[in-house]
Design an enzyme around this catalytic site. Structure first.
Site, PDB file in Angstrom:
ATOM      1  N   SER B 147       0.840  -1.204   0.000  1.00 34.29           N
ATOM      2  CA  SER B 147       0.000   0.000   0.000  1.00 34.29           C
ATOM      3  C   SER B 147       0.875   1.255   0.000  1.00 34.29           C
ATOM      4  O   SER B 147       1.642   1.467  -0.938  1.00 34.29           O
ATOM      5  CB  SER B 147      -0.963  -0.064   1.183  1.00 34.29           C
ATOM      6  OG  SER B 147      -2.005   0.859   1.032  1.00 34.29           O
ATOM      7  N   ASP B 225      -9.980  -5.554  -3.581  1.00 37.26           N
ATOM      8  CA  ASP B 225      -9.393  -4.535  -2.699  1.00 37.26           C
ATOM      9  C   ASP B 225     -10.263  -3.280  -2.755  1.00 37.26           C
ATOM     10  O   ASP B 225     -10.423  -2.670  -3.811  1.00 37.26           O
ATOM     11  CB  ASP B 225      -7.980  -4.256  -3.212  1.00 37.26           C
ATOM     12  CG  ASP B 225      -7.185  -3.303  -2.337  1.00 37.26           C
ATOM     13  OD1 ASP B 225      -7.790  -2.400  -1.728  1.00 37.26           O
ATOM     14  OD2 ASP B 225      -5.959  -3.453  -2.298  1.00 37.26           O
ATOM     15  N   HIS B 258      -7.279  -6.070   0.591  1.00 31.55           N
ATOM     16  CA  HIS B 258      -6.109  -5.224   0.884  1.00 31.55           C
ATOM     17  C   HIS B 258      -5.348  -5.704   2.133  1.00 31.55           C
ATOM     18  O   HIS B 258      -4.358  -5.088   2.524  1.00 31.55           O
ATOM     19  CB  HIS B 258      -6.611  -3.785   1.120  1.00 31.55           C
ATOM     20  CG  HIS B 258      -5.562  -2.726   1.012  1.00 31.55           C
ATOM     21  ND1 HIS B 258      -4.939  -2.411  -0.180  1.00 31.55           N
ATOM     22  CD2 HIS B 258      -4.996  -1.889   1.936  1.00 31.55           C
ATOM     23  CE1 HIS B 258      -4.062  -1.428   0.019  1.00 31.55           C
ATOM     24  NE2 HIS B 258      -4.067  -1.100   1.301  1.00 31.55           N
TER      25      HIS B 258
END
Lengths: 278, 278
Positions: B147, B225, B258
């Site tokens: 991320s 995600d 995620h």
């Protein structure tokens, strides 16, 4: 009614959390299940139940053990219950080692704990019935756990040797009637009559086991575990295993402590151990 | 001075945490290192640096990724810095996506952030020098992250292609100048002149890359995600990779989100990817 509260793909399978109103503990209980890839009504899979230690919920093992790759490969589902009843109406304690997060997998007989603290019935009866009714699993079950949950796994397997094919534990409390954590929990949940404690003590249960009820066990214990000498007392179980010629493999590991880093180092071996019997 | 604050055996190696007073961020910084079994002054090992995402510390990856078994097998050390400067004197923000836990791996130019928020210098220069001076590692380095840390890993590799042998990312913010997280962070850390933002944007850096500076990259992105469409925008990088014929493998994964469950599902593949170049 099962309420699904999360669903996450992992290692080709699924990690899901549910809550439900439990009749044994008279409160909402959360649990997590890992379903390996390919599990379906036409391809049911066996289950390893995982019992966690003090302060844990269903999440610790699922997030930190690193078990899913091997469980996916072997086709084993994993079910992790919470470690106690929870909620505003459930009696608690300000310390980490008693009350919520510390159910010790017994059925409490003493007020005010005896209404909710029936984790033995929850883990042995209510939860497996629920899992087998709602998920694509067989009735083949192994049971494993860590610390207080290692106590739970060994004790439950010894009391129900026909229900489980095998049992394993990391860093288990093997003789709760002879350690501070166990004495505190059992005296409050079960009362002062120590005869009632024996029914939940792995060493005592193993002493009484008859050969036809023996089931394969594996125990892994770190030698750098800060709780080993005072709380876990692996040597007490070792003595009974030798005395009874019980089929329990006890592995001591130099350098390892009580944490999930230890569990993650050997969880694949535990899954492969159970797989031989599942 | 390095201060050791934990040391735990795992997968035959060691997980250790340290704090030190950092000159780049003018505060105490904590990091964690995994040393595989056998790493020693006469058997130095290469390092994969891991940069974490918003809200994380050095602990998230180390506890949840399940990376140690494969890293032990391959003989790779892993170093995980914190995601920002920390402390009472370090400016913060009430939201999770800015301030402490959200350093975005840049050198801030704007007050009050420019004193402490120099995570770019910390990760690129100060930390590797410290690691190579105090631990049994070679100078061979790969860089990876998740991320915000995926942004950090790709961006840092693109800006320093001779320093790293390879780069990889899970769910990276590939085009921070064009997403809300990046716009908020860059406008506060770097100011209103968007020209200065381009230096920290992986898509923009890759557009300017010359072929002799290309290095192998691997990106994995879950299609379930929740941040993909608004924040991550993998397709922006995909377009540049195609345009430039950049050696970046981008793998989209149906069903994955995620979380660290996604990372744990594919971290072995990332370690094996880096091992080819380390």
């Amino acid at each position: 009614m099962l309420e699904n509260i999360s669903s996450t793909k992992v290692s080709g399978g699924w990690h899901k959390q549910y809550t439900h109103q439990a009749s044994s503990t008279h409160c909402a209980m959360r649990f997590a299940i890992f379903l390996p890839p390919g599990a379906s009504e036409t391809n049911k899979v066996p289950v390893m139940y995982w019992l966690s230690g003090l302060t844990c919920t269903d999440e610790n093992f699922m997030q930190k053990a690193g078990a899913f790759k091997k469980a996916a490969e072997l086709g084993i589902a994993i079910v992790a219950p919470d470690t106690s009843p929870r909620g505003e109406n459930v009696p608690d304690d300000e310390n980490y080692d008693f009350g919520q997060g510390a159910g010790f997998y017994v059925n409490a007989t003493q007020a005010p704990y005896n209404v909710h603290y029936n984790m033995y019935d929850y883990v042995v009866s209510e939860l497996p019935a629920l899992i087998e009714a709602h998920f694509p699993v067989t009735s083949k079950k192994a049971i494993a756990g860590h610390s207080m949950g290692g106590h739970g796994a060994l004790m439950i397997a010894l009391k129900n040797p026909k229900q489980y094919v095998s049992a394993s534990a990391f860093s288990p409390i093997v003789n709760p009637i002879n350690c501070p954590w166990g004495e505190k929990a059992f005296s409050n949940y079960l009362g002062g009559d120590k005869a009632s404690w024996l029914e939940y003590d792995s060493c005592e249960l193993m002493k009484k086991a008859i050969a036809e009820d023996y089931l394969p066990m594996r125990i892994d214990q770190g030698e750098a575990d800060n709780f080993l000498a005072e709380q876990l007392k692996t040597e007490h179980l070792f003595a009974v295993v030798n005395e009874k010629d019980y089929p329990a493999e006890i592995n001591m590991h130099a350098g390892y402590d009580h944490s999930y880093f230890f569990i993650s180092s050997f969880i694949d071996e535990h899954l492969m151990f159970h797989q031989k019997y599942l």
